[in-house]
Scaffold this active site. Sequence first.
Site, PDB file in Angstrom:
ATOM      1  CD  GLU A 194     -15.756   5.356 -10.157  1.00  0.00           C
ATOM      2  OE1 GLU A 194     -15.104   5.529 -11.201  1.00  0.00           O
ATOM      3  OE2 GLU A 194     -15.505   5.949  -9.101  1.00  0.00           O
TER       4      GLU A 194
ATOM      5  CD  GLU B 148      -3.934   9.099  -6.230  1.00  0.00           C
ATOM      6  OE1 GLU B 148      -4.841   8.338  -5.864  1.00  0.00           O
ATOM      7  OE2 GLU B 148      -2.763   9.009  -5.812  1.00  0.00           O
TER       8      GLU B 148
ATOM      9  CB  CYS C 204     -12.443   8.168  -5.970  1.00  0.00           C
ATOM     10  SG  CYS C 204     -11.479   8.735  -4.558  1.00  0.00           S
TER      11      CYS C 204
HETATM   12  P1  NAD Z   1     -12.913  13.566 -15.135  1.00  0.00           P
HETATM   13  O1  NAD Z   1     -11.880  12.601 -15.604  1.00  0.00           O
HETATM   14  O2  NAD Z   1     -14.085  13.807 -15.993  1.00  0.00           O
HETATM   15  O3  NAD Z   1     -12.263  15.015 -14.883  1.00  0.00           O
HETATM   16  C1  NAD Z   1     -11.088  15.198 -14.123  1.00  0.00           C
HETATM   17  C2  NAD Z   1     -10.329  16.393 -14.642  1.00  0.00           C
HETATM   18  O4  NAD Z   1      -9.938  16.191 -15.983  1.00  0.00           O
HETATM   19  C3  NAD Z   1     -11.111  17.707 -14.621  1.00  0.00           C
HETATM   20  O5  NAD Z   1     -10.271  18.726 -14.116  1.00  0.00           O
HETATM   21  C4  NAD Z   1     -11.485  17.937 -16.063  1.00  0.00           C
HETATM   22  O6  NAD Z   1     -11.521  19.294 -16.402  1.00  0.00           O
HETATM   23  C5  NAD Z   1     -10.364  17.261 -16.817  1.00  0.00           C
HETATM   24  N1  NAD Z   1     -10.793  16.656 -18.084  1.00  0.00           N
HETATM   25  C6  NAD Z   1     -12.002  16.093 -18.359  1.00  0.00           C
HETATM   26  N2  NAD Z   1     -12.001  15.604 -19.619  1.00  0.00           N
HETATM   27  C7  NAD Z   1     -10.790  15.884 -20.140  1.00  0.00           C
HETATM   28  C8  NAD Z   1     -10.175  15.622 -21.417  1.00  0.00           C
HETATM   29  N3  NAD Z   1     -10.819  15.002 -22.393  1.00  0.00           N
HETATM   30  N4  NAD Z   1      -8.916  16.041 -21.602  1.00  0.00           N
HETATM   31  C9  NAD Z   1      -8.235  16.665 -20.632  1.00  0.00           C
HETATM   32  N5  NAD Z   1      -8.768  16.941 -19.413  1.00  0.00           N
HETATM   33  C10 NAD Z   1     -10.020  16.561 -19.171  1.00  0.00           C
HETATM   34  O7  NAD Z   1     -13.293  13.055 -13.682  1.00  0.00           O
HETATM   35  P2  NAD Z   1     -14.380  13.644 -12.689  1.00  0.00           P
HETATM   36  O8  NAD Z   1     -15.733  13.418 -13.265  1.00  0.00           O
HETATM   37  O9  NAD Z   1     -13.999  14.998 -12.262  1.00  0.00           O
HETATM   38  O10 NAD Z   1     -14.190  12.682 -11.426  1.00  0.00           O
HETATM   39  C11 NAD Z   1     -14.800  11.439 -11.348  1.00  0.00           C
HETATM   40  C12 NAD Z   1     -13.812  10.303 -11.505  1.00  0.00           C
HETATM   41  O11 NAD Z   1     -12.650  10.587 -10.769  1.00  0.00           O
HETATM   42  C13 NAD Z   1     -14.335   8.997 -10.958  1.00  0.00           C
HETATM   43  O12 NAD Z   1     -13.940   7.958 -11.815  1.00  0.00           O
HETATM   44  C14 NAD Z   1     -13.640   8.861  -9.618  1.00  0.00           C
HETATM   45  O13 NAD Z   1     -13.509   7.556  -9.163  1.00  0.00           O
HETATM   46  C15 NAD Z   1     -12.325   9.491  -9.920  1.00  0.00           C
HETATM   47  N6  NAD Z   1     -11.721  10.015  -8.695  1.00  0.00           N
HETATM   48  C16 NAD Z   1     -10.589   9.454  -8.228  1.00  0.00           C
HETATM   49  C17 NAD Z   1     -10.022   9.904  -7.058  1.00  0.00           C
HETATM   50  C18 NAD Z   1      -8.779   9.304  -6.486  1.00  0.00           C
HETATM   51  O14 NAD Z   1      -8.233   9.878  -5.550  1.00  0.00           O
HETATM   52  N7  NAD Z   1      -8.292   8.190  -6.994  1.00  0.00           N
HETATM   53  C19 NAD Z   1     -10.630  10.955  -6.372  1.00  0.00           C
HETATM   54  C20 NAD Z   1     -11.789  11.501  -6.882  1.00  0.00           C
HETATM   55  C21 NAD Z   1     -12.323  11.045  -8.063  1.00  0.00           C
END
Ligand code: NAD
Length: 453
Positions: A329, A207, A241
């Site tokens: 974004e 997602e 998101c």
């Molecule tokens: P992120 O990708 O930075 O983090 C998400 C998760 O991944 C966290 O639990 C984090 O600990 C983990 N993570 C971060 N870097 C990692 C790595 N290198 N290796 C493994 N795990 C890692 O995202 P965010 O900042 O938490 O959220 C923002 C993004 O999420 C935006 O792009 C937004 O659009 C998207 N989003 C999508 C939805 C959806 O339902 N489609 C919902 C909310 C947010």
Amino acid sequence: MKAFIDQQREFFGSNQTKDLNFRKEQLQKLKTLLLSNQNRLNEAIYADFGKSPFETFTNEFGLVFLDIDEACRKLNRWAKWKRVRTNWVNFPGKSYIIPEPLGVSLIIGAWNYPYQLSLAPAVAAIAAGNTVILKPSELPSNTSKILAELINNHFDPGFFHVLEGGIEETTALLEERFDKIFFTGSTNVGKVVYLAAAKHLTPVTLELGGKSPAIFTEGANLKMGIRRLIWAKFLNSGQTCIAPDYVLLPKTRKDEFLSLAKAEIEQASYSIENGNYIQIINDRNVQRLKKLIDPDKVYFGGEIREDLRIIQPTLMHHVTFNDAIMQEEIFGPILPIITYDSLDEVISEVKKHEKPLSCYIFTNDSSLKRKLLSELSFGGGAVNDALMHIANSHLPFGGVGNSGTGSYHGEAGFRTFSHYKSILEKGNWLETKLKYSPYSENKLKWIKRLMGI
Ligand code: NAD
């Protein structure tokens, strides 16, 4: 970490999760646990980024409770063995499909709706009969901590367990073998997760995000459209998101749009005190957003209180697809407005970019609506509204291409965490000789005749 996964594998092997009553009991237990700790849960998220109890209920727990109630009501139907038709080749027989849980699931949550984005996938996983290891985002640290405390104190770790941590811990988790990984977060990290899952051929739901356009056509009802658009954009301070990322607007309606949008923001009087405005999650994101605001293009807003991590709702005009704000974004309370002369040009411009998670079409023209809905590819969206499609569990929620793969909510969530096992059951009272050797011209003739060839 490994020990928890092994424990879950053993628990899953005990077949307890195959019992539909067990699943419903666990879902009800989760609901009761969350309800009886509402105050503490509200305090934790307020400490993280100033989210009010009103928004915590409507945008976080409300959706989770709806999912739990629906799953409990419909689980028997979703989990039923489904009869399908049997073709003549398999006469005499019957055919059916058995939904079965995948096994040990890993759910990785994002920070922006930290309760909802961790718990809603967990509800789907439990409803489908999986065990769950939940890794919430580490950024809202109070939220992550209280989820771990409540769930780990009340659920068997072999069934449902929270493991806290950031990149290092998630990387280590991803080394392990799971039967399903459900990830919510950025497209870049989504690619990391997908790669790690490939090593074990683990099915993955991603997602992700993207730049979701809001497209107004010439005859659109601006007053109503702007009311809904502004709410959707500035909810959670734009850290959503599926927030409308930018607006595409006919040139002829620019002045009217800007003054109505400004009036709408003013009358909403966004503030922490009103409970309708929250902080940017951290300083790094405040700095990132600050760089995206071009002061020469600010029509309204633009003020930043770095000490409070608050950015005033901001409207930017005279924006083009080449501006910095259109290169990523936004994920913050800044709304760029791009005006257009020709809708076809706009469609082709949107198509040049990655497929967004959402698209919102504001129009009264049904042929333009059909044109936009059929020509543009995106995860999901709304006509004459924004965001609210997420609140209808009959609509599978998910992205396409760079905005994600797979979907959930309602039955879609159950399906995401299930394998559908196809079974042919043969009767023993008849067997034709056609498929058996020795082969003959005559048998082939009959096979072709039965196939209609
Ligand atoms: P992120 O990708 O930075 O983090 C998400 C998760 O991944 C966290 O639990 C984090 O600990 C983990 N993570 C971060 N870097 C990692 C790595 N290198 N290796 C493994 N795990 C890692 O995202 P965010 O900042 O938490 O959220 C923002 C993004 O999420 C935006 O792009 C937004 O659009 C998207 N989003 C999508 C939805 C959806 O339902 N489609 C919902 C909310 C947010």
